[in-house]
Design an enzyme around this catalytic site. Structure first.
Site, short mmCIF file in Angstrom:
data_model
loop_
_atom_site.label_atom_id
_atom_site.label_comp_id
_atom_site.label_asym_id
_atom_site.label_seq_id
_atom_site.Cartn_x
_atom_site.Cartn_y
_atom_site.Cartn_z
N PHE A 10 -31.52 20.40 3.23
CA PHE A 10 -31.99 19.81 1.98
C PHE A 10 -31.13 18.62 1.56
O PHE A 10 -31.65 17.59 1.14
CB PHE A 10 -32.03 20.85 0.87
CG PHE A 10 -32.87 20.44 -0.30
CD1 PHE A 10 -34.25 20.43 -0.21
CD2 PHE A 10 -32.28 20.06 -1.50
CE1 PHE A 10 -35.04 20.04 -1.30
CE2 PHE A 10 -33.06 19.67 -2.58
CZ PHE A 10 -34.45 19.65 -2.48
N ALA A 133 -37.38 20.66 2.90
CA ALA A 133 -36.55 19.55 3.36
C ALA A 133 -37.29 18.66 4.35
O ALA A 133 -37.22 17.43 4.28
CB ALA A 133 -35.27 20.09 4.00
N LYS A 181 -38.45 32.71 -8.28
CA LYS A 181 -39.55 32.60 -7.32
C LYS A 181 -39.09 33.01 -5.92
O LYS A 181 -39.89 33.48 -5.10
CB LYS A 181 -40.14 31.18 -7.33
CG LYS A 181 -39.17 30.06 -6.95
CD LYS A 181 -39.11 29.83 -5.46
CE LYS A 181 -38.01 28.85 -5.11
NZ LYS A 181 -37.94 28.59 -3.64
N THR A 238 -43.52 28.86 -2.00
CA THR A 238 -42.65 29.77 -1.25
C THR A 238 -43.32 31.10 -0.93
O THR A 238 -42.86 31.82 -0.04
CB THR A 238 -41.34 30.04 -2.01
OG1 THR A 238 -41.64 30.48 -3.34
CG2 THR A 238 -40.47 28.81 -2.08
#
Length: 316
Positions: A10, A133, A181, A238
């Site tokens: 990231f 990313a 999350k 996610t």
């Protein structure tokens, strides 16, 4: 100049996105050998293969090279952030932007609270939201939340044509959306790994979103923040993509398979920390508590599934 701490996937992707727009970026990593290899190859093949660093991106193992930065992005694992900030007092006074998602296991604080405690002279913000990313590095359209008290300068500094930043002053809501999350992503991974189906995943995402909102509002966050990019948006990404390490970790648990022990799974530590927090505040969070108990090996997978399915029927 923009400093980035952490040459993982990231941090490298952010360096590429910003450097592609001609901005001077200094990417820091602790391991001099890793930095030397990136400098030699012009790419971070170990973390983000196939992506070439723009010429405006330099790499360093010296934290002093970030002095005078217009902003420093902290792209570190959540559980490493507190120790890093404590060990590098020279960052105090620089604008610091957390790019990690979670809750510290020891202090039960989020990333901006850790920044405030260790670097009181710094302005602080958090950059969070639905993003992978690889997508950022490839220049694919991505929208994130930048949460801070006064973030217009940072917003223009860090946004690019493909990386759109939406500003909010609700730091608590944005932080908790990004942290929680990951826990729900583990749970949905378990559902899919155990073969319980898409309908069960949708139900779990919905009830998980209710948990996220309940805790955030109890701690001063706003419901509309959780309905935005840093909450609902990140939850959808996610819980539905195998690019998510948290989802893949849960899927492995549900399928009874081993998962790479070297991979950072932020949701695992967050589940334990948030369960402790929720117990103290007397806030009901059954999914998070189940994930915490499962990871801590207090219950088995069949027991966890049975516990959720046998909860009392009530009004939604």
């Amino acid at each position: 100049m923009i400093g980035i701490v952490g040459a993982g996937a990231f941090g490298t992707a952010l360096a590429v996105a910003l450097g592609r727009e001609g901005r001077e970026v200094r990417l820091w990593a602790r391991d001099p050998d890793h930095i030397a290899e990136i400098a030699r190859a012009g790419t971070n093949a170990a973390r983000l293969p196939g992506v070439v660093l723009p010429k405006t991106v330099s790499v360093t193992a010296e934290i002093s090279d970030l002095a005078g930065a217009d902003a420093v992005l902290l792209s570190l694992p959540m559980q490493a952030l507190r120790a890093f900030l404590s060990a590098n007092p020279s960052l105090n006074g620089l604008p610091l932007v957390a790019c990690c998602k979670g809750v510290d296991l020891v202090t039960l604080k989020g990333p901006t609270a850790l920044i405030k405690a260790t670097c009181p002279a710094s302005t602080f913000a958090i950059l969070t939201g639905p993003s992978f990313a690889a997508d950022i590095a490839r220049g694919l359209p991505t929208a994130l939340t930048l949460a801070c008290a006064e973030g217009e300068v940072l917003q223009h500094l860090l946004a690019t044509p493909s990386l759109r930043l939406y500003r909010t002053s609700d730091v608590i809501g944005a932080e908790l959306g990004g942290a929680l999350k990951n826990v729900i992503a583990i749970a949905t991974g378990i559902v899919m790994g155990a073969g319980l189906g898409d309908s069960a995943r949708a139900a779990l995402m919905t009830r998980g979103y209710a948990e996220m909102t309940r805790l955030a509002m109890a701690l001063g966050g706003r419901a509309e923040t959780l309905a935005g990019l840093s909450g609902f948006g990140d939850l959808v990404l996610t819980c539905t993509s195998t690019q998510s390490r948290n989802f893949r970790f849960g899927h492995a648990l549900g399928a009874g398979k081993l998962f790479d022990p070297k991979a950072t799974v932020e949701g695992a530590a967050t589940a334990i920390a948030v369960t402790n927090m929720a117990n103290t505040l007397q806030i009901e969070m059954p999914i998070t508590s189940m994930i915490s108990a499962l990871i801590s090996e207090q219950i088995t997978l069949p027991q966890a599934i049975s516990a959720l399915l046998s909860r009392p029927l009530k009004q939604e």
